[in-house]
Design an enzyme around this catalytic site. Structure first.
Site, PDB file in Angstrom:
ATOM      1  N   ASP A 187     -21.783  -3.061  -9.311  1.00 21.30           N
ATOM      2  CA  ASP A 187     -21.747  -1.601  -9.397  1.00 21.30           C
ATOM      3  C   ASP A 187     -23.190  -1.212  -9.183  1.00 21.30           C
ATOM      4  O   ASP A 187     -24.040  -1.430 -10.066  1.00 21.30           O
ATOM      5  CB  ASP A 187     -21.260  -1.142 -10.777  1.00 21.30           C
ATOM      6  N   HIS A 188     -23.495  -0.660  -8.011  1.00 24.57           N
ATOM      7  CA  HIS A 188     -24.922  -0.527  -7.684  1.00 24.57           C
ATOM      8  C   HIS A 188     -25.652   0.429  -8.619  1.00 24.57           C
ATOM      9  O   HIS A 188     -26.873   0.373  -8.732  1.00 24.57           O
ATOM     10  CB  HIS A 188     -25.125  -0.162  -6.194  1.00 24.57           C
ATOM     11  N   HIS A 231     -18.977   3.989 -11.280  1.00 29.95           N
ATOM     12  CA  HIS A 231     -20.315   4.490 -11.629  1.00 29.95           C
ATOM     13  C   HIS A 231     -20.319   5.398 -12.866  1.00 29.95           C
ATOM     14  O   HIS A 231     -21.120   5.206 -13.781  1.00 29.95           O
ATOM     15  CB  HIS A 231     -20.916   5.262 -10.452  1.00 29.95           C
TER      16      HIS A 231
HETATM   17  C1  BG6 Z   1     -20.780   4.720  -3.519  1.00 30.82           C
HETATM   18  C2  BG6 Z   1     -19.659   5.620  -3.094  1.00 30.82           C
HETATM   19  O1  BG6 Z   1     -20.316   3.735  -4.399  1.00 30.82           O
HETATM   20  O2  BG6 Z   1     -21.785   5.490  -4.166  1.00 30.82           O
HETATM   21  C3  BG6 Z   1     -20.171   6.746  -2.202  1.00 30.82           C
HETATM   22  O3  BG6 Z   1     -18.681   4.870  -2.395  1.00 30.82           O
HETATM   23  C4  BG6 Z   1     -21.313   7.480  -2.859  1.00 30.82           C
HETATM   24  O4  BG6 Z   1     -19.127   7.648  -1.886  1.00 30.82           O
HETATM   25  C5  BG6 Z   1     -22.365   6.492  -3.350  1.00 30.82           C
HETATM   26  O5  BG6 Z   1     -21.874   8.368  -1.912  1.00 30.82           O
HETATM   27  C6  BG6 Z   1     -23.425   7.206  -4.175  1.00 30.82           C
HETATM   28  O6  BG6 Z   1     -24.474   6.327  -4.438  1.00 30.82           O
HETATM   29  P1  BG6 Z   1     -25.954   6.863  -4.659  1.00 30.82           P
HETATM   30  O7  BG6 Z   1     -26.730   5.634  -5.000  1.00 30.82           O
HETATM   31  O8  BG6 Z   1     -26.374   7.516  -3.382  1.00 30.82           O
HETATM   32  O9  BG6 Z   1     -25.861   7.845  -5.785  1.00 30.82           O
END
Ligand code: BG6
Length: 487
Positions: free
Chosen positions: A174-175, A237
């Protein structure tokens, strides 16, 4: 944390968007800072036909496009590209795996596999890896979302993975957990003593978590149409952020203690009954409007057909445990919103009695804002007296006590979330990866919401691009006397 670095990294989906934008630049940054094991070999693999040289050219282009200018160093880029090789593969065809195994070669020094692929290919990929000898005890696997689209499909994927990779060697990404500011929630809560006594239902009135994006569909129709905002952002997230805010203090910053505490929060989420869902959730879909002064199309226009997929969701959630009983957690996320802004707002209870009331002084309860992006700061809104002689009454005003992490750590480079996660994968630290029981509890909770929408025939309400979502999202909190923390 003892480090157990692998000698090789195998990157599936190596020519895809994520690899070009994030994974290759992150690996390069780690390389440039001498953080990768010196001999780490990186094998790229995807359907596209490339030889090693073709893949290196593609990687060079991706670095040219996506690296920050101050990170571009020709000698370092050349040395990084030397680590790369490539093998094309059709994951659905088991006959294409032996060539991959040959390319990867000996794995006795440890191999990390990064699987960034469509969920339908997880099973054949795992079977193929196992059959060709790339799943033994020296091999760990990282899985990129989406890991299914509901509890049942995620269990199926997890079962297929578990046949070849036990949980200790499975790294679910989960980044958001790789983001510096997200990890800072832990430092804020568990590195400081003064929040804890009020960090509970006695001190907190409500919690708000917002991830607002200005982007729209971004050429991802195929994926997004099968997902929608709930699966794309909440199941992972937003719930991870909620867990970091709500969890009990882990005894140690390690993979077991941190994930045990998060899992307990997910298990404590109050699962909604179908008839409760319409009162506790709002869904929306953007139509045309303007974002940042630019006219943009509506979702259906971008798609080219009418769709009922939600691009916005707001939810009133509850964590049914001792600490949080009765405290609403308002969650919201959407595409094409007024601005890009991710933040957590903890709204504290008002003081029990105001001594200023008799002199006209108005008090507002304190709020702690943790801004995750685009800026990184922590702000405590506190009451202060406006200067003056108070002849017409006491004037009190909310003022920010602000800690800018950008300014405070201006000398430290802000790393891409994937740098942290790739390095942790390579070194074998699972603390910032999601455990199977967490994922399943997350799905169990969001599946109930989706079932409620289906049972009630709920369709997303339209909102103009460039706004904070449908008015019903405002009503969701206002009925409780709570206002979303927007600015
Ligand atoms: C991803 C989603 O996991 O996270 C995207 O699939 C989203 O739809 C993105 O835009 C948002 O990540 P960040 O790091 O730009 O907030």
């Amino acid at each position: 944390m003892p480090r157990d670095p692998v000698a090789k990294l195998l990157l599936f989906g190596a020519t895809g968007d994520l690899a070009r934008r994030m994974l290759l630049p992150s690996l390069y940054n780690l390389h440039a800072d001498n953080l990768l094991p010196p001999d780490l070999a990186i094998v790229g693999s995807a359907r596209t036909d490339h030889d090693d040289a073709g893949f290196r050219d593609m990687a060079r282009d991706a670095l040219g496009e996506f690296l920050a200018d101050d990170r571009k160093d020709e000698a370092k880029i050349a040395a990084f590209l030397d680590r790369l090789s490539y093998q094309s593969i059709d994951l659905s065809d088991e006959k294409s795996f032996p060539a991959l195994a040959d390319k990867v070669g000996d794995v006795s020094g440890g191999l990390a596999i990064y699987l960034s692929t469509a969920p339908s290919l997880f099973e054949p990929a795992i079977d193929g890896l196992e059959a060709c000898g790339l799943a033994g005890p020296m091999v760990r696997v990282a899985l990129e979302k989406p890991l299914g689209y509901d509890l049942a499909s995620s269990q199926e994927i997890n079962d297929a993975v578990a046949k070849a990779f036990p949980e200790e060697r499975t790294f679910r990404i989960d980044h958001y957990l790789g983001k510096e500011t997200v990890q800072n929630i832990l430092a804020l809560r568990f590195g400081n003593g003064f929040f804890e006594p009020v960090w509970n239902a006695r001190g907190v009135d409500n919690v708000q978590i917002t991830i607002a994006e200005t982007v729209g569909l971004e050429d991802r129709a195929g994926y997004y149409e099968g997902a929608g905002a709930l699966r794309d952002m909440v199941t992972n997230h937003i719930l991870q952020l909620l867990a970091l805010v709500a969890m009990e203090p882990p005894a140690r910053f390690d993979k077991d203690d941190v994930r045990d505490e998060k899992a307990k929060v997910f298990r404590s989420l109050r699962v909604m009954k179908p008839e409760e869902v319409p009162g506790l959730t709002v869904t929306g879909q953007y139509f045309d409007g303007a974002v940042g002064g630019k006219i943009v199309k509506g979702y259906d226009d971008e798609l080219g057909y009418d769709s009922d997929v939600e691009t916005f969701v707001a939810i009133k959630a509850h964590v049914d445990n001792w600490r949080w009983q009765g405290v609403p957690f308002y969650l919201r996320t959407g595409k094409r919103m007024a601005k890009r802004q991710s933040e957590i707002a903890i709204q504290f209870k008002p003081v029990p009695h105001s001594m200023f009331a008799g002199r006209g002084g108005l008090l507002q309860p304190n709020t702690l804002v943790i801004r995750l992006q685009p800026e990184e700061y922590v702000e405590l809104l506190v009451m202060a007296k406006e200067p003056g002689l108070d002849r017409d009454g006491v004037r009190l005003r909310e003022v920010p006590l602000k800690l800018s992490l950008d300014a405070e750590f201006a000398g430290s480079r802000r790393r891409i979330a994937y740098e942290r996660l790739l390095l942790d994968l390579i070194e074998g630290d699972q603390t910032l990866f999601v455990r199977r029981d967490e994922v399943e509890a997350q799905w169990r909770w969001t599946d109930a919401i989706r079932a409620g929408w289906d049972a009630n025939g709920t369709k997303p309400k339209h909102y103009p691009a460039g706004t904070w979502g449908p008015p019903a999202a405002v009503a969701l909190t206002e009925r409780d006397g709570v206002t979303w923390q927007d600015d």
